[in-house]
Scaffold this motif. Structure first.
Motif, PDB file in Angstrom:
ATOM      1  N   CYS A  26     -47.169 -20.483  14.830  1.00  0.00           N
ATOM      2  CA  CYS A  26     -48.565 -20.282  15.196  1.00  0.00           C
ATOM      3  C   CYS A  26     -49.178 -19.398  14.123  1.00  0.00           C
ATOM      4  CB  CYS A  26     -48.660 -19.556  16.545  1.00  0.00           C
ATOM      5  SG  CYS A  26     -50.243 -18.732  16.782  1.00  0.00           S
ATOM      6  N   VAL A  27     -50.277 -19.889  13.498  1.00  0.00           N
ATOM      7  CA  VAL A  27     -50.967 -19.053  12.498  1.00  0.00           C
ATOM      8  C   VAL A  27     -52.220 -18.498  13.173  1.00  0.00           C
ATOM      9  CG1 VAL A  27     -50.046 -20.167  10.436  1.00  0.00           C
ATOM     10  CG2 VAL A  27     -52.073 -21.129  11.526  1.00  0.00           C
ATOM     11  N   MET A  28     -52.421 -17.181  13.057  1.00  0.00           N
ATOM     12  CA  MET A  28     -53.431 -16.514  13.890  1.00  0.00           C
ATOM     13  C   MET A  28     -54.324 -15.584  13.076  1.00  0.00           C
ATOM     14  SD  MET A  28     -54.634 -16.251  16.909  1.00  0.00           S
ATOM     15  CE  MET A  28     -53.431 -16.978  18.020  1.00  0.00           C
ATOM     16  N   THR A  29     -55.612 -15.605  13.395  1.00  0.00           N
ATOM     17  CA  THR A  29     -56.580 -14.702  12.754  1.00  0.00           C
ATOM     18  C   THR A  29     -56.731 -13.435  13.591  1.00  0.00           C
ATOM     19  OG1 THR A  29     -58.270 -15.879  14.007  1.00  0.00           O
ATOM     20  CG2 THR A  29     -57.954 -16.542  11.708  1.00  0.00           C
ATOM     21  N   VAL A  30     -57.125 -12.343  12.924  1.00  0.00           N
ATOM     22  CA  VAL A  30     -57.360 -11.084  13.644  1.00  0.00           C
ATOM     23  C   VAL A  30     -58.677 -11.163  14.413  1.00  0.00           C
ATOM     24  CG1 VAL A  30     -57.716  -8.601  13.401  1.00  0.00           C
ATOM     25  CG2 VAL A  30     -55.904  -9.714  12.091  1.00  0.00           C
ATOM     26  N   PRO A  31     -59.792 -11.595  13.755  1.00  0.00           N
ATOM     27  CA  PRO A  31     -60.998 -11.882  14.543  1.00  0.00           C
ATOM     28  C   PRO A  31     -60.824 -13.264  15.180  1.00  0.00           C
ATOM     29  CG  PRO A  31     -61.532 -11.546  12.215  1.00  0.00           C
ATOM     30  CD  PRO A  31     -60.061 -11.725  12.324  1.00  0.00           C
ATOM     31  N   TRP A  60     -66.915  -9.125  10.391  1.00  0.00           N
ATOM     32  CA  TRP A  60     -65.847  -9.089  11.415  1.00  0.00           C
ATOM     33  C   TRP A  60     -66.447  -8.880  12.813  1.00  0.00           C
ATOM     34  CZ3 TRP A  60     -60.419  -6.409  11.135  1.00  0.00           C
ATOM     35  CH2 TRP A  60     -59.522  -7.310  10.556  1.00  0.00           C
ATOM     36  N   ASN A  61     -67.403  -9.781  13.148  1.00  0.00           N
ATOM     37  CA  ASN A  61     -68.040  -9.681  14.476  1.00  0.00           C
ATOM     38  C   ASN A  61     -67.070 -10.132  15.563  1.00  0.00           C
ATOM     39  OD1 ASN A  61     -70.522  -8.886  13.462  1.00  0.00           O
ATOM     40  ND2 ASN A  61     -71.027 -10.992  12.895  1.00  0.00           N
ATOM     41  N   GLY A  62     -67.445  -9.837  16.820  1.00  0.00           N
ATOM     42  CA  GLY A  62     -66.660 -10.351  17.952  1.00  0.00           C
ATOM     43  C   GLY A  62     -65.382  -9.560  18.163  1.00  0.00           C
ATOM     44  N   HIS A  63     -64.497 -10.172  18.935  1.00  0.00           N
ATOM     45  CA  HIS A  63     -63.286  -9.457  19.345  1.00  0.00           C
ATOM     46  C   HIS A  63     -62.269  -9.368  18.198  1.00  0.00           C
ATOM     47  CE1 HIS A  63     -60.076  -7.905  21.758  1.00  0.00           C
ATOM     48  NE2 HIS A  63     -59.298  -8.880  21.347  1.00  0.00           N
ATOM     49  N   PHE A  94     -54.021 -12.113   6.971  1.00  0.00           N
ATOM     50  CA  PHE A  94     -54.713 -11.009   6.296  1.00  0.00           C
ATOM     51  C   PHE A  94     -55.666 -11.628   5.270  1.00  0.00           C
ATOM     52  CE2 PHE A  94     -52.201  -7.056   7.288  1.00  0.00           C
ATOM     53  CZ  PHE A  94     -51.367  -7.637   8.226  1.00  0.00           C
ATOM     54  N   GLY A  95     -56.866 -11.072   5.187  1.00  0.00           N
ATOM     55  CA  GLY A  95     -57.844 -11.580   4.227  1.00  0.00           C
ATOM     56  C   GLY A  95     -58.245 -10.484   3.255  1.00  0.00           C
ATOM     57  N   PRO A  96     -57.493 -10.309   2.162  1.00  0.00           N
ATOM     58  CA  PRO A  96     -57.811  -9.245   1.208  1.00  0.00           C
ATOM     59  C   PRO A  96     -59.238  -9.370   0.658  1.00  0.00           C
ATOM     60  CG  PRO A  96     -55.637 -10.134   0.744  1.00  0.00           C
ATOM     61  CD  PRO A  96     -56.284 -11.033   1.754  1.00  0.00           C
ATOM     62  N   LYS A  97     -59.819  -8.265   0.275  1.00  0.00           N
ATOM     63  CA  LYS A  97     -61.170  -8.231  -0.274  1.00  0.00           C
ATOM     64  C   LYS A  97     -61.186  -8.817  -1.688  1.00  0.00           C
ATOM     65  CE  LYS A  97     -62.369  -3.849   1.998  1.00  0.00           C
ATOM     66  NZ  LYS A  97     -62.801  -2.436   1.719  1.00  0.00           N
ATOM     67  N   GLY A  98     -62.389  -9.089  -2.175  1.00  0.00           N
ATOM     68  CA  GLY A  98     -62.556  -9.649  -3.521  1.00  0.00           C
ATOM     69  C   GLY A  98     -61.967  -8.755  -4.598  1.00  0.00           C
ATOM     70  N   ASP A  99     -61.894  -7.439  -4.338  1.00  0.00           N
ATOM     71  CA  ASP A  99     -61.358  -6.534  -5.369  1.00  0.00           C
ATOM     72  C   ASP A  99     -59.836  -6.434  -5.287  1.00  0.00           C
ATOM     73  OD1 ASP A  99     -62.155  -3.342  -3.662  1.00  0.00           O
ATOM     74  OD2 ASP A  99     -60.739  -4.980  -3.187  1.00  0.00           O
ATOM     75  N   GLY A 100     -59.219  -7.141  -4.315  1.00  0.00           N
ATOM     76  CA  GLY A 100     -57.759  -7.152  -4.230  1.00  0.00           C
ATOM     77  C   GLY A 100     -57.199  -6.117  -3.284  1.00  0.00           C
ATOM     78  N   SER A 101     -58.071  -5.301  -2.673  1.00  0.00           N
ATOM     79  CA  SER A 101     -57.570  -4.318  -1.698  1.00  0.00           C
ATOM     80  C   SER A 101     -57.542  -4.970  -0.317  1.00  0.00           C
ATOM     81  CB  SER A 101     -58.491  -3.087  -1.660  1.00  0.00           C
ATOM     82  OG  SER A 101     -59.764  -3.483  -1.176  1.00  0.00           O
TER      83      SER A 101
END
Ligand code: EAT
Length: 449
Positions: A271-276, A286-289, A314-321
């Motif tokens: 199962c692949v799952m998103t945090v939002p 990152w609206n909602g639950h 996990f969705g890292p930011k454009g700057d890599g952090s």
């Protein structure tokens, strides 16, 4: 059954050691990273309400503007070792990394297109350092690859004309070239996680995809490929026209978890799952639950209790952090996993009747069964129902192995396990040592009737 040339080529689960290791991973990390992380779901002060990695499909940003984000890709904070350490501390045993998402931007310097990191200000390969950093932490790598590629002129949603089919033939060659390139450049990758295979153009490619899958498996023996890669002779994916699973495991559990063992149809699955609710690439708003640590631990336990793996995105930011919220979730899950991972790693469906207090997992090839408790009954007693000819030898707390718990037999094969009240409201684990079921060499229990 319907005669198929390109249906499932295997009836039951794979029995080799590579797949057995995959089966025992329990917890994984998904990484969605690419140009879409730069806008992060917003553009010109407007918010895109879809999934951030789909922002190119939104009319709020011109396609050419999106495509020129390649000239803005320069992740100065990218640190593959720190990403791998975060995953290690969380307790992830494998990671699935986007090499190329639907937008076609390649995180590796592919020879077959200019739309790669090599032609960005960053210049360097991203995938290689990530594979090495995760492998160094003992974490196996699966490469995510989107067949649908919005950057490729030969891509078609549907093949309608002669011109379409000529263009798509070129696209198929390009796709094969990139996949063989990935397997040759990153030989330690354990598998491929395919996406973007639902369009009419691709579901007509049963023979091509079957040929390509065979070629990839020959090139990389043991390679793990899920159910979302190839269509059968009639365009069916995931399960062929005879209802048999295509590929090595079921990939359909995207943002959803099976509720009972019957839903799993005896397949391996993750199962692949998103945090939002539904954001894979970095999304500023990152609206909602936003799922909590306890929710994510419960999803992990539920997946393992039904014979699958849980893969958290996990969705890292454009700057890599990596954003603080994700770092904190990884730390919280890791704190629990450090104490309780024996109930997760190399555990499967225990074959016992589900109870309200939580989930059973069974240690593969042993008599041990774990009770992962999320809901403490007001009675304080935890009901356990066992198959005939099975009984409880001992019961103890996983976190305090030498404390045996009181086992009260209620009736034939039904028990109450008693524990003292607990201070914190964290999930905890009771370990049951069962007497080996007669004739049950494998140690996992017959499916509950
Ligand atoms: C693993 C996930 N799969 C992609 C996706 N695109 C979809 C389009 C329609 C329906 C489901 C989808 N999942 C998401 O963008 C993410 O990569």
């Amino acid at each position: 059954t319907i005669p198929l040339k390109h249906g499932a080529h295997r009836i039951d689960k794979r029995t080799d050691s590579v797949m057995a290791k995959w089966r025992g991973y329990g917890l994984g990390q998904f990484i969605h990273w690419g140009l879409y992380a730069i806008p992060g779901g917003e553009w010109n002060g407007k918010t895109y309400n879809g999934a951030a990695e789909w922002i190119r499909s939104w009319n709020g940003i011109p396609k050419s503007t999106y495509d020129s984000l390649i000239y803005k890709f320069n992740p100065t904070k990218f640190n593959p070792e720190s990403w791998a350490k975060t995953a290690k501390q969380m307790g992830a045993k494998y990671v699935t990394i986007t090499t190329k998402h639907h937008d076609g931007f390649c995180l590796w310097p592919s020879k077959y297109t200019k739309y790669t990191v090599a032609n960005s200000p960053y210049k360097k390969d991203i995938i290689g350092p990530l594979v090495n950093a995760y492998n160094k932490e003992g974490i196996d790598v699966i490469l995510y690859f989107s067949i649908m590629d919005w950057n490729q002129p030969g891509w078609r949603y549907e093949i309608k004309t002669k011109e379409d089919s000529i263009a798509f033939e070129g696209f198929k060659k390009f796709t094969r070239n990139q996949l063989l390139e990935l397997l040759n450049k990153y030989p330690t990758a354990k598998g491929l996680w395919f996406d973007g295979t639902w369009d009419k153009s691709w579901v007509k490619q049963a023979a091509f995809a079957d040929e390509l899958e065979k070629e990839m498996r020959a090139l990389r023996p043991g390679l793990i490929i899920g159910s979302r890669f190839r269509p059968d002779d009639f365009g069916k994916r995931h399960n062929d026209s005879n209802g048999r699973l295509m590929g090595d495991y079921e990939q359909g559990w995207e943002r959803k978890i099976p509720n009972k063992i019957e839903d799993v149809h005896g397949n391996d699955w993750d199962c692949v799952m998103t945090v939002p609710e539904n954001q894979w690439g970095y999304n500023k708003a990152w609206n909602g639950h936003i799922k909590t640590v306890n929710e994510l631990i419960e999803m992990t336990a539920k997946c393992v209790s039904l014979g699958g793996n849980f893969v958290l995105n996990f969705g890292p930011k454009g700057d890599g952090s990596i954003r603080k919220e994700e770092i904190d979730l990884a730390a919280g899950i890791g704190n629990w996993m450090r104490v309780n991972n024996e109930a997760i790693y190399n555990c499967q469906y225990a074959g016992l009747e589900k109870q309200d207090w939580g989930y059973f997992t069974g240690k593969t090839g042993s008599n041990k069964v774990y009770m992962i408790i999320f809901n403490v009954p007001v009675s304080g007693a935890f009901r356990v129902k066992l198959p005939a000819k099975t009984s409880i030898t001992t019961a103890s707390l996983l976190e305090q192995p030498n404390t045996t718990l009181k086992v009260e037999e209620i009736s034939e094969n039904q028990y109450f396990i008693h524990t003292s009240a607990r201070a914190d409201n964290k999930p905890f684990v009771i370990v049951l040592d069962l007497n080996k079921k007669a004739g049950n060499a494998s140690g996992t229990y017959e499916k509950a009737k």
